[in-house]
Design a protein around this motif. Structure first.
Motif, PDB file in Angstrom:
ATOM      1  N   TYR A 173       3.831   5.466 -21.755  1.00 55.60           N
ATOM      2  CA  TYR A 173       2.741   5.998 -21.868  1.00 55.60           C
ATOM      3  C   TYR A 173       1.436   5.524 -21.349  1.00 55.60           C
ATOM      4  O   TYR A 173       0.829   5.924 -20.826  1.00 55.60           O
ATOM      5  CB  TYR A 173       2.542   6.174 -23.538  1.00 55.60           C
ATOM      6  N   LEU A 174       1.447   4.196 -21.454  1.00 57.63           N
ATOM      7  CA  LEU A 174       0.182   3.593 -21.092  1.00 57.63           C
ATOM      8  C   LEU A 174       0.199   3.512 -19.522  1.00 57.63           C
ATOM      9  O   LEU A 174      -0.768   3.470 -18.825  1.00 57.63           O
ATOM     10  CB  LEU A 174       0.052   2.163 -21.555  1.00 57.63           C
ATOM     11  N   ALA A 175       1.678   3.250 -19.061  1.00 64.03           N
ATOM     12  CA  ALA A 175       1.550   3.382 -17.607  1.00 64.03           C
ATOM     13  C   ALA A 175       1.055   4.600 -16.718  1.00 64.03           C
ATOM     14  O   ALA A 175       0.524   4.638 -15.807  1.00 64.03           O
ATOM     15  CB  ALA A 175       2.946   2.824 -16.930  1.00 64.03           C
ATOM     16  N   LYS A 176       1.267   5.688 -17.387  1.00 65.40           N
ATOM     17  CA  LYS A 176       0.771   7.031 -17.038  1.00 65.40           C
ATOM     18  C   LYS A 176      -0.498   7.186 -16.909  1.00 65.40           C
ATOM     19  O   LYS A 176      -1.130   7.976 -16.181  1.00 65.40           O
ATOM     20  CB  LYS A 176       1.478   8.166 -17.855  1.00 65.40           C
ATOM     21  N   LEU A 177      -1.157   6.386 -18.079  1.00 67.14           N
ATOM     22  CA  LEU A 177      -2.863   6.454 -17.958  1.00 67.14           C
ATOM     23  C   LEU A 177      -3.342   5.536 -16.756  1.00 67.14           C
ATOM     24  O   LEU A 177      -4.565   5.596 -16.652  1.00 67.14           O
ATOM     25  CB  LEU A 177      -3.197   5.732 -19.126  1.00 67.14           C
ATOM     26  N   GLY A 178      -2.745   4.825 -16.041  1.00 66.44           N
ATOM     27  CA  GLY A 178      -2.882   3.993 -14.952  1.00 66.44           C
ATOM     28  C   GLY A 178      -3.000   2.412 -15.155  1.00 66.44           C
ATOM     29  O   GLY A 178      -3.482   1.635 -14.436  1.00 66.44           O
ATOM     30  N   PHE A 179      -2.182   2.211 -16.181  1.00 69.55           N
ATOM     31  CA  PHE A 179      -2.159   0.682 -16.582  1.00 69.55           C
ATOM     32  C   PHE A 179      -1.098   0.113 -16.155  1.00 69.55           C
ATOM     33  O   PHE A 179      -0.091   0.849 -16.000  1.00 69.55           O
ATOM     34  CB  PHE A 179      -2.411   0.287 -17.920  1.00 69.55           C
ATOM     35  N   ASN A 180      -1.026  -1.162 -15.681  1.00 72.20           N
ATOM     36  CA  ASN A 180       0.431  -1.696 -15.544  1.00 72.20           C
ATOM     37  C   ASN A 180       0.787  -2.372 -16.908  1.00 72.20           C
ATOM     38  O   ASN A 180       0.000  -2.628 -17.813  1.00 72.20           O
ATOM     39  CB  ASN A 180       0.342  -3.096 -14.521  1.00 72.20           C
ATOM     40  N   VAL A 181       1.896  -2.311 -16.975  1.00 73.53           N
ATOM     41  CA  VAL A 181       2.456  -2.765 -18.425  1.00 73.53           C
ATOM     42  C   VAL A 181       3.911  -3.530 -18.255  1.00 73.53           C
ATOM     43  O   VAL A 181       4.798  -3.435 -17.508  1.00 73.53           O
ATOM     44  CB  VAL A 181       3.134  -1.371 -19.529  1.00 73.53           C
ATOM     45  N   ALA A 182       3.915  -4.899 -18.901  1.00 75.87           N
ATOM     46  CA  ALA A 182       5.030  -5.583 -18.840  1.00 75.87           C
ATOM     47  C   ALA A 182       5.629  -5.898 -20.094  1.00 75.87           C
ATOM     48  O   ALA A 182       4.885  -6.351 -21.011  1.00 75.87           O
ATOM     49  CB  ALA A 182       4.571  -6.997 -18.041  1.00 75.87           C
TER      50      ALA A 182
ATOM     51  N   LYS B 182      -4.766  -1.543  -5.230  1.00 80.00           N
ATOM     52  CA  LYS B 182      -5.867  -1.643  -6.446  1.00 80.00           C
ATOM     53  C   LYS B 182      -5.422  -2.649  -7.515  1.00 80.00           C
ATOM     54  O   LYS B 182      -4.340  -2.199  -8.004  1.00 80.00           O
ATOM     55  CB  LYS B 182      -6.291  -0.189  -6.644  1.00 80.00           C
ATOM     56  N   MET B 183      -6.422  -3.658  -7.670  1.00 80.71           N
ATOM     57  CA  MET B 183      -5.825  -4.367  -9.014  1.00 80.71           C
ATOM     58  C   MET B 183      -6.011  -3.365 -10.187  1.00 80.71           C
ATOM     59  O   MET B 183      -7.111  -2.683 -10.138  1.00 80.71           O
ATOM     60  CB  MET B 183      -6.741  -5.577  -8.839  1.00 80.71           C
ATOM     61  N   LYS B 184      -5.070  -3.730 -11.290  1.00 78.42           N
ATOM     62  CA  LYS B 184      -5.408  -2.782 -12.366  1.00 78.42           C
ATOM     63  C   LYS B 184      -5.311  -3.719 -13.620  1.00 78.42           C
ATOM     64  O   LYS B 184      -4.842  -4.840 -13.766  1.00 78.42           O
ATOM     65  CB  LYS B 184      -4.019  -2.137 -12.557  1.00 78.42           C
TER      66      LYS B 184
ATOM     67  N   LYS C 260      -0.109 -15.124 -11.200  1.00 77.62           N
ATOM     68  CA  LYS C 260      -0.089 -16.142 -10.088  1.00 77.62           C
ATOM     69  C   LYS C 260       0.727 -15.236  -8.985  1.00 77.62           C
ATOM     70  O   LYS C 260       0.562 -15.805  -7.669  1.00 77.62           O
ATOM     71  CB  LYS C 260       0.733 -17.202 -10.432  1.00 77.62           C
ATOM     72  N   GLU C 261       1.549 -14.175  -9.121  1.00 79.86           N
ATOM     73  CA  GLU C 261       2.257 -13.236  -8.129  1.00 79.86           C
ATOM     74  C   GLU C 261       1.270 -12.116  -7.900  1.00 79.86           C
ATOM     75  O   GLU C 261       1.904 -10.984  -8.236  1.00 79.86           O
ATOM     76  CB  GLU C 261       3.590 -13.269  -8.464  1.00 79.86           C
ATOM     77  N   GLU C 262       0.098 -12.130  -7.900  1.00 83.46           N
ATOM     78  CA  GLU C 262      -0.769 -10.955  -8.037  1.00 83.46           C
ATOM     79  C   GLU C 262      -0.401  -9.853  -7.134  1.00 83.46           C
ATOM     80  O   GLU C 262      -0.169  -8.520  -7.239  1.00 83.46           O
ATOM     81  CB  GLU C 262      -2.324 -11.326  -7.768  1.00 83.46           C
ATOM     82  N   LYS C 263      -0.046 -10.141  -6.005  1.00 80.50           N
ATOM     83  CA  LYS C 263       0.197  -9.063  -4.648  1.00 80.50           C
ATOM     84  C   LYS C 263       1.217  -8.129  -5.150  1.00 80.50           C
ATOM     85  O   LYS C 263       0.810  -6.861  -4.839  1.00 80.50           O
ATOM     86  CB  LYS C 263       0.481  -9.921  -3.443  1.00 80.50           C
ATOM     87  N   PRO C 264       2.548  -8.593  -5.592  1.00 79.07           N
ATOM     88  CA  PRO C 264       3.458  -7.606  -5.773  1.00 79.07           C
ATOM     89  C   PRO C 264       2.988  -6.784  -7.254  1.00 79.07           C
ATOM     90  O   PRO C 264       3.480  -5.425  -7.039  1.00 79.07           O
ATOM     91  CB  PRO C 264       4.719  -8.280  -5.780  1.00 79.07           C
TER      92      PRO C 264
ATOM     93  N   PHE D  78       8.581  -4.203 -15.638  1.00 80.56           N
ATOM     94  CA  PHE D  78       7.137  -4.009 -15.207  1.00 80.56           C
ATOM     95  C   PHE D  78       7.136  -2.541 -14.981  1.00 80.56           C
ATOM     96  O   PHE D  78       7.849  -1.917 -14.175  1.00 80.56           O
ATOM     97  CB  PHE D  78       6.901  -5.019 -14.054  1.00 80.56           C
ATOM     98  N   TYR D  79       6.108  -1.873 -15.691  1.00 81.39           N
ATOM     99  CA  TYR D  79       5.858  -0.310 -15.452  1.00 81.39           C
ATOM    100  C   TYR D  79       4.758  -0.064 -14.742  1.00 81.39           C
ATOM    101  O   TYR D  79       3.219  -0.859 -14.948  1.00 81.39           O
ATOM    102  CB  TYR D  79       5.749   0.252 -16.863  1.00 81.39           C
ATOM    103  N   THR D  80       4.651   0.753 -13.661  1.00 82.07           N
ATOM    104  CA  THR D  80       3.290   1.175 -13.013  1.00 82.07           C
ATOM    105  C   THR D  80       3.591   2.473 -12.264  1.00 82.07           C
ATOM    106  O   THR D  80       4.626   2.883 -12.176  1.00 82.07           O
ATOM    107  CB  THR D  80       3.141   0.115 -12.187  1.00 82.07           C
ATOM    108  N   VAL D  81       2.436   3.017 -12.248  1.00 83.47           N
ATOM    109  CA  VAL D  81       2.381   4.353 -11.278  1.00 83.47           C
ATOM    110  C   VAL D  81       2.025   3.642  -9.965  1.00 83.47           C
ATOM    111  O   VAL D  81       0.926   3.144  -9.833  1.00 83.47           O
ATOM    112  CB  VAL D  81       1.532   5.265 -11.789  1.00 83.47           C
ATOM    113  N   GLN D  82       2.929   3.652  -8.920  1.00 85.42           N
ATOM    114  CA  GLN D  82       2.452   3.236  -7.615  1.00 85.42           C
ATOM    115  C   GLN D  82       1.605   4.231  -6.877  1.00 85.42           C
ATOM    116  O   GLN D  82       1.387   5.798  -7.142  1.00 85.42           O
ATOM    117  CB  GLN D  82       3.795   3.580  -6.704  1.00 85.42           C
ATOM    118  N   THR D  83       0.531   3.733  -6.198  1.00 86.77           N
ATOM    119  CA  THR D  83      -0.340   4.424  -5.521  1.00 86.77           C
ATOM    120  C   THR D  83      -0.369   4.062  -4.070  1.00 86.77           C
ATOM    121  O   THR D  83       0.172   3.036  -3.680  1.00 86.77           O
ATOM    122  CB  THR D  83      -1.843   4.231  -6.254  1.00 86.77           C
ATOM    123  N   ASP D  84      -1.159   4.758  -3.140  1.00 87.01           N
ATOM    124  CA  ASP D  84      -1.034   4.846  -1.809  1.00 87.01           C
ATOM    125  C   ASP D  84      -2.050   3.585  -1.408  1.00 87.01           C
ATOM    126  O   ASP D  84      -1.940   2.867  -0.225  1.00 87.01           O
ATOM    127  CB  ASP D  84      -1.550   5.966  -1.031  1.00 87.01           C
ATOM    128  N   THR D  85      -2.807   3.107  -2.236  1.00 90.14           N
ATOM    129  CA  THR D  85      -3.910   2.343  -1.874  1.00 90.14           C
ATOM    130  C   THR D  85      -3.965   1.067  -2.857  1.00 90.14           C
ATOM    131  O   THR D  85      -3.268   1.220  -3.961  1.00 90.14           O
ATOM    132  CB  THR D  85      -5.428   2.756  -2.243  1.00 90.14           C
TER     133      THR D  85
END
Length: 319
Positions: free
Chosen positions: A99-108, A70-72, A150-154, A61-68
């Motif tokens: 590449y896609l995670a840097k644009l703000g998407f989650n990628v699995a 926010k569902m992506k 189903k595990e949206e929160k994390p 799971f690739y993502t850019v962590q943010t301080d807030t």
């Protein structure tokens, strides 16, 4: 007995300055992790973590962590390899995911069962076995999406904004997931309650394009070699097996899918290489800008394309 002594104003000032210094140091130590986290986010540092989503199957799971919180929008990537090989963390998979995670998407980027590992998936592999292999892979993709939504929160996954990307066997898995759901061989799989907004097929095909209808059509982006001898560009046998082969099974590539979508007023973009073969299962990853542009167009409601375009590989462009 305690001894109390008088202190001069100069001494009191020194004590005050000392405590002020301690407060400043403490504040810095407390805030430093927060500052560091914000800096990582501003720089677009991609975090990757591996999860076990079903049985022995893993996803990265690739993502850019943010301080807030926010569902992506989230992209599920399914690797290729003919159901005999391939990996979720190969070079192409890591590259496009980052590449896609840097644009703000989650990628699995997911594993799925390689049930033909060490075995044939060619013309000597019975068509019934090929169909079982397809259904197993679709089941695993369904489980992965269920796990993430189903595990949206994390994960911060917006289940109403899911995109799928697949290469070769992974693209077949994606297209069969989208369009074979009500076929008797696929209908009992654990499909997720999630909304797929669009998909990218890199050298992929579907078992039956006639299962595409107004209720399941989505915008599609294709990369495919016209002379692909493994997965047909139009409608033909998988690996071009003869009708007398036990592995004879017709598949429908991007040309046939696009024609079906056109009849349904669906949206598609087909990038085809006139002299290209199945090497486009990897070469398609050389165009991340086209992939991200397509995803953005779909998200913004601007994916109103219905055309074919010839494309050359980056190697050919450099030459």
């Amino acid at each position: 007995m305690y001894l109390v002594t008088a202190q001069s104003p100069h001494m009191n000032l020194k004590i005050f300055e000392f405590y002020k210094y301690l407060l400043l140091v403490g504040f810095f130590l407390i805030m430093n992790p927060i500052i560091g986290q914000s800096t990582d986010s501003m720089k677009g540092n991609v975090k990757m973590k591996t999860y076990n989503y079903a049985d022995t199957l893993l996803l990265d799971f690739y993502t850019v962590q943010t301080d807030t919180f926010k569902m992506k929008p989230t992209i599920i990537l399914v690797h290729g390899g003919g159901f005999t090989a391939g990996q979720r963390n190969g070079g192409d998979e890591k590259g496009i995911s980052t590449y896609l995670a840097k644009l703000g998407f989650n990628v699995a980027s997911i594993d799925y069962r390689l049930s033909r590992k060490g075995k044939s998936f060619g013309c000597d592999c019975a068509a019934s076995i090929k169909m079982n292999t397809y259904t197993e892979a679709v089941a695993d993709l369904s489980k992965a999406i269920n796990y993430l939504t189903k595990e949206e929160k994390p994960f911060q996954v917006d289940s109403s904004k899911i995109f799928l990307i697949g290469s070769s066997a992974g693209a077949e898995t994606v297209l069969n997931f989208l369009f074979m759901r009500y076929d008797y061989r696929f209908k009992d799989l654990p499909y997720p309650d999630a909304n797929i907004l669009g998909a990218i097929s890199i050298s992929g095909a579907v078992v039956d394009e006639n299962n595409i209808y107004n209720g399941n059509k989505v915008p599609l982006l294709f990369f495919h070699g016209v002379k692909d001898s493994v997965v047909p560009y139009g409608t033909n046998a998988h690996r071009y097996c003869a009708t007398t082969d036990v592995g004879y099974l017709n598949l429908n590539g991007p040309k046939s899918i696009a024609e079906r979508l056109s009849d349904l007023d669906g949206n598609f973009k087909v990038y085809n290489s006139e002299e290209g073969g199945h090497e486009w299962a990897s070469l398609g990853f050389d165009f991340p800008e086209l992939i991200s542009q397509f995803i953005e167009q779909v998200l913004n409601g601007e994916a109103t394309m219905r055309d074919f375009e010839t494309i050359n590989s980056t190697v050919e462009i450099k030459e």
